[in-house]
Design a protein around this motif. Structure first.
Motif, PDB file in Angstrom:
ATOM      1  N   THR A  56       0.822  -1.208   0.000  1.00  0.00           N
ATOM      2  CA  THR A  56       0.000   0.000   0.000  1.00  0.00           C
ATOM      3  C   THR A  56       0.859   1.263   0.000  1.00  0.00           C
ATOM      4  OG1 THR A  56      -0.213  -0.050   2.413  1.00  0.00           O
ATOM      5  CG2 THR A  56      -1.970  -1.081   1.132  1.00  0.00           C
ATOM      6  N   VAL A  57       2.002   1.234   0.659  1.00  0.00           N
ATOM      7  CA  VAL A  57       2.891   2.397   0.649  1.00  0.00           C
ATOM      8  C   VAL A  57       3.482   2.605  -0.740  1.00  0.00           C
ATOM      9  CG1 VAL A  57       5.104   3.264   1.536  1.00  0.00           C
ATOM     10  CG2 VAL A  57       3.388   2.380   3.103  1.00  0.00           C
ATOM     11  N   VAL A  58       3.908   1.533  -1.387  1.00  0.00           N
ATOM     12  CA  VAL A  58       4.473   1.648  -2.738  1.00  0.00           C
ATOM     13  C   VAL A  58       3.407   2.123  -3.721  1.00  0.00           C
ATOM     14  CG1 VAL A  58       5.437   0.319  -4.664  1.00  0.00           C
ATOM     15  CG2 VAL A  58       6.320  -0.003  -2.348  1.00  0.00           C
ATOM     16  N   VAL A  59       2.212   1.560  -3.637  1.00  0.00           N
ATOM     17  CA  VAL A  59       1.123   1.994  -4.524  1.00  0.00           C
ATOM     18  C   VAL A  59       0.773   3.456  -4.255  1.00  0.00           C
ATOM     19  CG1 VAL A  59      -1.324   1.649  -5.064  1.00  0.00           C
ATOM     20  CG2 VAL A  59       0.204  -0.307  -4.907  1.00  0.00           C
ATOM     21  N   GLY A  60       0.760   3.859  -2.996  1.00  0.00           N
ATOM     22  CA  GLY A  60       0.507   5.254  -2.663  1.00  0.00           C
ATOM     23  C   GLY A  60       1.549   6.182  -3.263  1.00  0.00           C
ATOM     24  N   ALA A  61       2.811   5.788  -3.206  1.00  0.00           N
ATOM     25  CA  ALA A  61       3.884   6.603  -3.786  1.00  0.00           C
ATOM     26  C   ALA A  61       3.736   6.713  -5.299  1.00  0.00           C
ATOM     27  CB  ALA A  61       5.245   6.019  -3.420  1.00  0.00           C
ATOM     28  N   VAL A  62       3.401   5.602  -5.947  1.00  0.00           N
ATOM     29  CA  VAL A  62       3.222   5.621  -7.405  1.00  0.00           C
ATOM     30  C   VAL A  62       2.044   6.514  -7.790  1.00  0.00           C
ATOM     31  CG1 VAL A  62       2.611   4.192  -9.403  1.00  0.00           C
ATOM     32  CG2 VAL A  62       4.335   3.403  -7.780  1.00  0.00           C
ATOM     33  N   ILE A  63       0.951   6.417  -7.060  1.00  0.00           N
ATOM     34  CA  ILE A  63      -0.204   7.273  -7.336  1.00  0.00           C
ATOM     35  C   ILE A  63       0.173   8.737  -7.140  1.00  0.00           C
ATOM     36  CG2 ILE A  63      -2.505   7.921  -6.501  1.00  0.00           C
ATOM     37  CD1 ILE A  63      -2.965   4.925  -5.952  1.00  0.00           C
ATOM     38  N   GLY A  64       0.919   9.037  -6.086  1.00  0.00           N
ATOM     39  CA  GLY A  64       1.367  10.405  -5.853  1.00  0.00           C
ATOM     40  C   GLY A  64       2.264  10.921  -6.958  1.00  0.00           C
ATOM     41  N   ILE A  65       3.157  10.079  -7.446  1.00  0.00           N
ATOM     42  CA  ILE A  65       4.051  10.471  -8.540  1.00  0.00           C
ATOM     43  C   ILE A  65       3.256  10.770  -9.794  1.00  0.00           C
ATOM     44  CG2 ILE A  65       5.816   9.563 -10.112  1.00  0.00           C
ATOM     45  CD1 ILE A  65       7.031   8.142  -7.631  1.00  0.00           C
ATOM     46  N   VAL A  66       2.332   9.902 -10.141  1.00  0.00           N
ATOM     47  CA  VAL A  66       1.527  10.096 -11.353  1.00  0.00           C
ATOM     48  C   VAL A  66       0.674  11.352 -11.226  1.00  0.00           C
ATOM     49  CG1 VAL A  66      -0.344   9.134 -12.740  1.00  0.00           C
ATOM     50  CG2 VAL A  66       1.544   7.674 -12.008  1.00  0.00           C
ATOM     51  N   TYR A  67      -0.015  11.506 -10.084  1.00  0.00           N
ATOM     52  CA  TYR A  67      -0.861  12.682  -9.926  1.00  0.00           C
ATOM     53  C   TYR A  67      -0.026  13.957  -9.893  1.00  0.00           C
ATOM     54  CZ  TYR A  67      -4.347  16.003  -8.776  1.00  0.00           C
ATOM     55  OH  TYR A  67      -5.156  17.099  -8.844  1.00  0.00           O
ATOM     56  N   GLY A  68       1.128  13.935  -9.258  1.00  0.00           N
ATOM     57  CA  GLY A  68       1.995  15.105  -9.228  1.00  0.00           C
ATOM     58  C   GLY A  68       2.429  15.539 -10.617  1.00  0.00           C
ATOM     59  N   ALA A  69       2.747  14.575 -11.479  1.00  0.00           N
ATOM     60  CA  ALA A  69       3.145  14.900 -12.849  1.00  0.00           C
ATOM     61  C   ALA A  69       1.977  15.481 -13.649  1.00  0.00           C
ATOM     62  CB  ALA A  69       3.690  13.651 -13.542  1.00  0.00           C
TER      63      ALA A  69
END
Length: 140
Positions: A10-23
């Motif tokens: 869940t932490v890794v998925v959260g980080a990936v979602i944050g990266i995508v949304y940030g971009a």
């Protein structure tokens, strides 16, 4: 999978979602609507509301750690895209809109992650319904 394994996922998925949304939000934060002489920065507003909704939603549904990972992903991408690219192009300009976008995700992330956890809610309906059934419908 163990509880620790689930947390890591869940932490890794959260980080990936944050990266995508940030971009995506960094690219879209410059959109504006011009009405006569007035300029409405709707892209910035949507980007900020989106960051807040993403982080609050993850905090409420999953946990503090996944929300922190998503915040770190958004902040990392915004910081990375603040730097000039290979050809000298920039995505986050040095004007007020760019400054607001560069700072606000970090502030929202800190507020969402640092907000204290609320105690679990008690279901008041069960006790009241049981009392109502015991007394035969008459309120005690």
């Amino acid at each position: 999978m163990s509880a620790a394994g689930n947390r890591v996922v869940t932490v890794v998925v959260g980080a990936v979602i944050g990266i995508v949304y940030g971009a995506v939000a960094t690219i879209g934060h410059r959109h504006e609507l011009r009405i006569g002489d007035a300029v409405v920065p709707w892209g910035l507003a949507v980007a900020i509301v989106g960051v807040a909704a993403l982080l609050v939603g993850m905090r409420l549904v999953i946990d503090r750690w996944s929300s922190a990972a998503a915040a770190a992903g958004v902040i990392a991408v915004v910081a990375l895209l603040t730097l000039p690219g290979v050809g000298g192009t920039i995505l986050i300009a040095g004007d007020i809109r760019g400054t607001v976008w560069a700072v606000t995700p970090a502030v929202v992330g800190v507020l969402v992650v640092a907000w204290p956890s609320l105690p679990p809610r008690r279901d008041r309906g069960v006790g009241a319904g049981a009392q109502h059934a015991v007394t035969g419908g008459a309120d005690a």
